[in-house]
Design a protein around this motif. Structure first.
Motif, PDB file in Angstrom:
ATOM      1  N   ARG A  26      35.646  51.641  36.612  1.00  0.00           N
ATOM      2  CA  ARG A  26      35.630  50.591  35.599  1.00  0.00           C
ATOM      3  C   ARG A  26      34.284  50.526  34.887  1.00  0.00           C
ATOM      4  O   ARG A  26      34.207  50.410  33.658  1.00  0.00           O
ATOM      5  CB  ARG A  26      35.949  49.238  36.244  1.00  0.00           C
ATOM      6  CG  ARG A  26      35.899  48.068  35.275  1.00  0.00           C
ATOM      7  CD  ARG A  26      35.547  46.763  35.983  1.00  0.00           C
ATOM      8  NE  ARG A  26      34.308  46.851  36.729  1.00  0.00           N
ATOM      9  CZ  ARG A  26      33.088  46.790  36.184  1.00  0.00           C
ATOM     10  NH1 ARG A  26      32.948  46.673  34.873  1.00  0.00           N
ATOM     11  NH2 ARG A  26      32.007  46.886  36.936  1.00  0.00           N
ATOM     12  N   ALA A  27      33.196  50.623  35.651  1.00  0.00           N
ATOM     13  CA  ALA A  27      31.856  50.530  35.068  1.00  0.00           C
ATOM     14  C   ALA A  27      31.587  51.696  34.114  1.00  0.00           C
ATOM     15  O   ALA A  27      30.991  51.510  33.042  1.00  0.00           O
ATOM     16  CB  ALA A  27      30.807  50.489  36.179  1.00  0.00           C
ATOM     17  N   PHE A  28      32.014  52.891  34.487  1.00  0.00           N
ATOM     18  CA  PHE A  28      31.804  54.049  33.603  1.00  0.00           C
ATOM     19  C   PHE A  28      32.693  53.968  32.375  1.00  0.00           C
ATOM     20  O   PHE A  28      32.269  54.338  31.272  1.00  0.00           O
ATOM     21  CB  PHE A  28      32.044  55.347  34.375  1.00  0.00           C
ATOM     22  CG  PHE A  28      30.827  55.833  35.115  1.00  0.00           C
ATOM     23  CD1 PHE A  28      29.976  56.774  34.550  1.00  0.00           C
ATOM     24  CD2 PHE A  28      30.514  55.345  36.365  1.00  0.00           C
ATOM     25  CE1 PHE A  28      28.843  57.215  35.210  1.00  0.00           C
ATOM     26  CE2 PHE A  28      29.386  55.769  37.042  1.00  0.00           C
ATOM     27  CZ  PHE A  28      28.542  56.712  36.469  1.00  0.00           C
ATOM     28  N   ALA A  29      33.918  53.472  32.542  1.00  0.00           N
ATOM     29  CA  ALA A  29      34.785  53.290  31.380  1.00  0.00           C
ATOM     30  C   ALA A  29      34.184  52.273  30.421  1.00  0.00           C
ATOM     31  O   ALA A  29      34.190  52.461  29.198  1.00  0.00           O
ATOM     32  CB  ALA A  29      36.174  52.847  31.832  1.00  0.00           C
ATOM     33  N   ALA A  30      33.638  51.189  30.971  1.00  0.00           N
ATOM     34  CA  ALA A  30      33.010  50.166  30.137  1.00  0.00           C
ATOM     35  C   ALA A  30      31.816  50.727  29.375  1.00  0.00           C
ATOM     36  O   ALA A  30      31.493  50.261  28.276  1.00  0.00           O
ATOM     37  CB  ALA A  30      32.580  48.980  30.992  1.00  0.00           C
ATOM     38  N   ALA A  31      31.167  51.737  29.950  1.00  0.00           N
ATOM     39  CA  ALA A  31      30.015  52.360  29.298  1.00  0.00           C
ATOM     40  C   ALA A  31      30.420  53.468  28.326  1.00  0.00           C
ATOM     41  O   ALA A  31      29.558  54.096  27.711  1.00  0.00           O
ATOM     42  CB  ALA A  31      29.062  52.927  30.360  1.00  0.00           C
ATOM     43  N   GLY A  32      31.741  53.719  28.202  1.00  0.00           N
ATOM     44  CA  GLY A  32      32.213  54.678  27.210  1.00  0.00           C
ATOM     45  C   GLY A  32      32.379  56.101  27.692  1.00  0.00           C
ATOM     46  O   GLY A  32      32.601  57.010  26.880  1.00  0.00           O
ATOM     47  N   ALA A  47      48.148  54.690  37.532  1.00  0.00           N
ATOM     48  CA  ALA A  47      48.087  53.244  37.312  1.00  0.00           C
ATOM     49  C   ALA A  47      46.673  52.807  36.944  1.00  0.00           C
ATOM     50  O   ALA A  47      46.476  51.986  36.029  1.00  0.00           O
ATOM     51  CB  ALA A  47      48.568  52.509  38.565  1.00  0.00           C
ATOM     52  N   GLN A  48      45.690  53.363  37.655  1.00  0.00           N
ATOM     53  CA  GLN A  48      44.293  53.042  37.355  1.00  0.00           C
ATOM     54  C   GLN A  48      43.912  53.538  35.965  1.00  0.00           C
ATOM     55  O   GLN A  48      43.253  52.829  35.188  1.00  0.00           O
ATOM     56  CB  GLN A  48      43.382  53.674  38.421  1.00  0.00           C
ATOM     57  CG  GLN A  48      41.896  53.623  38.134  1.00  0.00           C
ATOM     58  CD  GLN A  48      41.273  52.283  38.462  1.00  0.00           C
ATOM     59  OE1 GLN A  48      41.944  51.257  38.448  1.00  0.00           O
ATOM     60  NE2 GLN A  48      39.999  52.286  38.759  1.00  0.00           N
ATOM     61  N   ALA A  49      44.329  54.745  35.624  1.00  0.00           N
ATOM     62  CA  ALA A  49      44.006  55.311  34.318  1.00  0.00           C
ATOM     63  C   ALA A  49      44.621  54.487  33.193  1.00  0.00           C
ATOM     64  O   ALA A  49      43.970  54.216  32.173  1.00  0.00           O
ATOM     65  CB  ALA A  49      44.494  56.757  34.244  1.00  0.00           C
ATOM     66  N   THR A  50      45.863  54.082  33.368  1.00  0.00           N
ATOM     67  CA  THR A  50      46.538  53.274  32.346  1.00  0.00           C
ATOM     68  C   THR A  50      45.797  51.960  32.110  1.00  0.00           C
ATOM     69  O   THR A  50      45.571  51.556  30.966  1.00  0.00           O
ATOM     70  CB  THR A  50      47.990  52.986  32.766  1.00  0.00           C
ATOM     71  OG1 THR A  50      48.700  54.229  32.859  1.00  0.00           O
ATOM     72  CG2 THR A  50      48.678  52.081  31.755  1.00  0.00           C
ATOM     73  N   SER A  51      45.403  51.318  33.192  1.00  0.00           N
ATOM     74  CA  SER A  51      44.673  50.053  33.074  1.00  0.00           C
ATOM     75  C   SER A  51      43.354  50.233  32.343  1.00  0.00           C
ATOM     76  O   SER A  51      43.003  49.437  31.450  1.00  0.00           O
ATOM     77  CB  SER A  51      44.429  49.474  34.468  1.00  0.00           C
ATOM     78  OG  SER A  51      43.625  48.320  34.408  1.00  0.00           O
ATOM     79  N   LEU A  52      42.601  51.278  32.686  1.00  0.00           N
ATOM     80  CA  LEU A  52      41.294  51.486  32.060  1.00  0.00           C
ATOM     81  C   LEU A  52      41.419  51.907  30.606  1.00  0.00           C
ATOM     82  O   LEU A  52      40.605  51.504  29.762  1.00  0.00           O
ATOM     83  CB  LEU A  52      40.514  52.538  32.849  1.00  0.00           C
ATOM     84  CG  LEU A  52      40.081  52.120  34.260  1.00  0.00           C
ATOM     85  CD1 LEU A  52      39.391  53.277  34.972  1.00  0.00           C
ATOM     86  CD2 LEU A  52      39.161  50.905  34.214  1.00  0.00           C
ATOM     87  N   GLU A  54      43.802  50.984  28.555  1.00  0.00           N
ATOM     88  CA  GLU A  54      44.163  49.784  27.801  1.00  0.00           C
ATOM     89  C   GLU A  54      42.966  48.855  27.627  1.00  0.00           C
ATOM     90  O   GLU A  54      42.792  48.228  26.581  1.00  0.00           O
ATOM     91  CB  GLU A  54      45.293  49.048  28.534  1.00  0.00           C
ATOM     92  CG  GLU A  54      46.620  49.787  28.506  1.00  0.00           C
ATOM     93  CD  GLU A  54      47.682  49.092  29.339  1.00  0.00           C
ATOM     94  OE1 GLU A  54      47.342  48.128  30.071  1.00  0.00           O
ATOM     95  OE2 GLU A  54      48.853  49.511  29.262  1.00  0.00           O
ATOM     96  N   GLN A  55      42.112  48.808  28.648  1.00  0.00           N
ATOM     97  CA  GLN A  55      40.992  47.874  28.623  1.00  0.00           C
ATOM     98  C   GLN A  55      39.816  48.390  27.807  1.00  0.00           C
ATOM     99  O   GLN A  55      39.148  47.615  27.097  1.00  0.00           O
ATOM    100  CB  GLN A  55      40.548  47.596  30.065  1.00  0.00           C
ATOM    101  CG  GLN A  55      39.694  46.374  30.240  1.00  0.00           C
ATOM    102  CD  GLN A  55      39.458  46.036  31.700  1.00  0.00           C
ATOM    103  OE1 GLN A  55      39.966  46.692  32.604  1.00  0.00           O
ATOM    104  NE2 GLN A  55      38.664  45.011  31.937  1.00  0.00           N
ATOM    105  N   PHE A  56      39.558  49.707  27.892  1.00  0.00           N
ATOM    106  CA  PHE A  56      38.315  50.239  27.310  1.00  0.00           C
ATOM    107  C   PHE A  56      38.533  51.341  26.274  1.00  0.00           C
ATOM    108  O   PHE A  56      37.559  51.808  25.676  1.00  0.00           O
ATOM    109  CB  PHE A  56      37.411  50.772  28.424  1.00  0.00           C
ATOM    110  CG  PHE A  56      37.009  49.726  29.423  1.00  0.00           C
ATOM    111  CD1 PHE A  56      36.116  48.724  29.081  1.00  0.00           C
ATOM    112  CD2 PHE A  56      37.542  49.723  30.710  1.00  0.00           C
ATOM    113  CE1 PHE A  56      35.742  47.756  29.999  1.00  0.00           C
ATOM    114  CE2 PHE A  56      37.178  48.761  31.639  1.00  0.00           C
ATOM    115  CZ  PHE A  56      36.283  47.774  31.285  1.00  0.00           C
TER     116      PHE A  56
END
Length: 254
Positions: A26-32, A47-52, A54-56
């Motif tokens: 999540r932290a790395f996705a938030a950082a782009g 499931a994790q990939a789909t969530s990230l 959609e979020q980032f």
């Protein structure tokens, strides 16, 4: 950590579907970052990939892997490198813990811990480092060790031994890969309050002796570890290599 950006950085995170690994992703996705997520369950990874996504709104590839298998690390590196034509960052997070007294230690349990906690991440780091050198990538390798690597913890014989091995392996990576512009560091957290951490250490009577040895008088929150890893992977830490960073509220220095 919103001020630190890793836009487009091709990042492999192992053990990415739950606990600390999920928070690191999540932290790395938030950082782009562009992410390669690895874990044992393909369904959990998707499931994790789909969530990230959609979020980032970041690019994510999923690479299921059994790191305990003989060829698990080698196959994962090949798949991860192929996903985005190289890697800029490896976060070696996957690990297991089977707390047991030295008096109850058996060979199968010890070997299983070594396979996932030491053999797999060491081979992953070596293979990723080799690929970075071949491609001329000035990358970063961050390995999740433990405060138990730096100071003894009862009933964690195999765990402590493997995590201590990772700390020294990381220093050798820094020594040998440094001339190629590749940095290697480890983080050494105390108990991290993931869902599993809360289940295991949520009992106040059980937690009190260990927490009493931590000057800040608390355990770590997942983001406090993830944020440090993002920082170590970024250009903000461009002169930091070969470090084992305690994230332990002063536990190992008390």
């Amino acid at each position: 950590m919103s001020d630190i950006r890793l836009d487009g950085a091709r990042t492999l995170v192992t053990g990415a579907t739950r606990g600390l690994g999920a928070d690191i992703a999540r932290a790395f996705a938030a950082a782009g970052a562009r992410l390669v997520l690895s874990g044992r369950s393909a369904d959990d990874l998707e499931a994790q990939a789909t969530s990230l996504r959609e979020q980032f709104d970041v690019e994510i590839a999923c690479c299921p892997a059994d790191l305990a298998a003989d060829d698990g690390p080698e196959r994962l590196v090949a798949d991860a490198v192929a996903a985005f034509d190289g890697l800029d960052v490896l976060v070696n997070n996957a690990g297991v813990s089977h707390p047991a007294s030295v008096l109850d230690l058996d060979a199968p349990g010890f070997d299983a811990t070594v396979a996932v906690n030491l053999r797999a991440p060491a081979l992953l780091a070596a293979a990723v480092g080799r690929d970075m050198v071949q491609r001329g990538i000035r990358g970063s390798i961050v390995t999740v060790a433990s405060a138990a690597a730096l100071t003894p913890l009862a009933e964690h014989y195999a765990y402590s031994a493997t995590k201590a091995g990772l700390v020294m392996a990381t220093k050798v990576l820094a020594l040998e890969l440094g001339p190629h512009g590749i940095r290697a560091n480890s983080v050494c957290p105390t108990v991290v309050l993931t869902d599993m951490g809360r289940r295991v250490w949520g009992d106040e009577a059980k937690a009190a002796p260990l927490m009493g040895r931590i000057p800040l008088q608390r355990f770590a929150e997942p983001h406090e570890v993830s944020d440090a890893i993002v920082w170590l992977a970024s250009d903000a830490a461009s002169m930091i290599s070969g470090v084992d960073l305690p994230i332990d509220g002063g536990y190992t220095s008390a």
